[in-house]
Scaffold this active site. Sequence first.
Site, short mmCIF file in Angstrom:
data_model
loop_
_atom_site.label_atom_id
_atom_site.label_comp_id
_atom_site.label_asym_id
_atom_site.label_seq_id
_atom_site.Cartn_x
_atom_site.Cartn_y
_atom_site.Cartn_z
N ARG A 20 -5.06 14.85 -18.58
CA ARG A 20 -5.14 13.49 -19.11
C ARG A 20 -4.69 13.41 -20.56
NH1 ARG A 20 -7.59 9.21 -21.28
NH2 ARG A 20 -7.87 7.35 -19.99
N LYS A 41 7.32 -3.64 -11.01
CA LYS A 41 6.33 -3.70 -9.92
C LYS A 41 5.41 -2.48 -10.00
CE LYS A 41 6.13 -5.03 -5.03
NZ LYS A 41 5.15 -6.10 -5.20
N1 PDD Z 1 3.75 -8.71 -3.64
N2 PDD Z 1 5.10 -11.71 -7.49
C1 PDD Z 1 4.18 -10.75 -7.44
C2 PDD Z 1 3.24 -10.59 -8.57
C3 PDD Z 1 4.11 -9.90 -6.31
O1 PDD Z 1 3.18 -8.92 -6.27
C4 PDD Z 1 5.01 -10.09 -5.24
C5 PDD Z 1 4.98 -9.22 -4.01
C6 PDD Z 1 5.95 -11.12 -5.34
C7 PDD Z 1 6.96 -11.40 -4.26
O2 PDD Z 1 7.91 -10.38 -4.19
P1 PDD Z 1 8.63 -10.01 -2.82
O3 PDD Z 1 9.23 -11.26 -2.31
O4 PDD Z 1 9.64 -9.01 -3.21
O5 PDD Z 1 7.55 -9.46 -1.89
C8 PDD Z 1 5.98 -11.90 -6.48
C9 PDD Z 1 3.65 -7.82 -2.52
C10 PDD Z 1 3.90 -8.49 -1.22
C11 PDD Z 1 2.31 -7.11 -2.58
O6 PDD Z 1 1.97 -6.65 -3.64
O7 PDD Z 1 1.63 -7.00 -1.57
#
Ligand code: PDD
Length: 285
Positions: free
Chosen positions: A100, A147
Amino acid sequence: MSRIFYVNGSFVDEQDAKISVLDRGFLFADAVYEVCSVLNGKLIDNRAHLARLHRSLGELSMAAPCSDEEIVSTQRRLLELNSINEGLLYLQVSRGVADRDFSFPANPSSSFVMFTQQKNLMDNPAAKNGIRVISLPDIRWKRRDIKTVGLLAPSMAKQQALDAGANDAWMVEDGFITEGTSNNAYIVRHDKVIQTRHLGQEILSGITRDAVLRFAREAGYKVVEEPFTVDQVKTASEAFFTSASAFVTPVVGIDGVEIGSGKVGRVAIQLRDVYLETALEREEL
Ligand code: PDD
């Protein structure tokens, strides 16, 4: 039947799907992920999801765990092993195991896991009835275009929405809606203008958003990529959200106020139909 998980090169039962306590994904949320839908056993828009994975990795100076060919063959094998015809495939890459320390390890070796969920995505009550949202302050970090698995703030918002008797939260920053807890947010004005926030560091660039805006333009709708307020949602003709797991889903109320007729909107249904028809026809949208 128990699920088979993929963990760092091996396909294992759930009880053997384990990651170290020192994994940086666990300690620092130092990890990125992708979610792809599976329809008729096919991964929908996987190429675009993998492109976004590479972007997320690049923004965090993380290396890809292996080649895209290897990722795709592992994804396909995992779908087979779990007999997934309809559902979701999650993949997650962390910077790996290191003692860590806030600084990045000198020679990281990433952790790479995948798992599946068998789910009825097409036949979903939310699509038929629409969902209700509440607005909440967006307390997430300032790089929502990456993400990452740092999902505590949206998880808290989702729970707050459920506790309030709604289905999800639309988050607000500086007076404007950013996005849903795990989806992109839209309003329809005068039945023919579709408005959604522009891309930037404030929201995730949704793969479904990209496809749906293309379909909307092809269907003759005007698309406006500008932020909107909660009051604009309340006076819109309809509202909806998009994500890989929910495609296009109508939103029929916000903060206890009905949107439009208070029933699922025609535009949302049309775009959902186009999305699903196209996805069933070809894997890459
Ligand atoms: N989530 N905005 C956020 C904050 C998200 O977490 C997601 C997707 C989207 C839509 O992105 P996409 O169309 O590429 O799925 C927008 C996924 C589905 C999840 O975390 O389960």
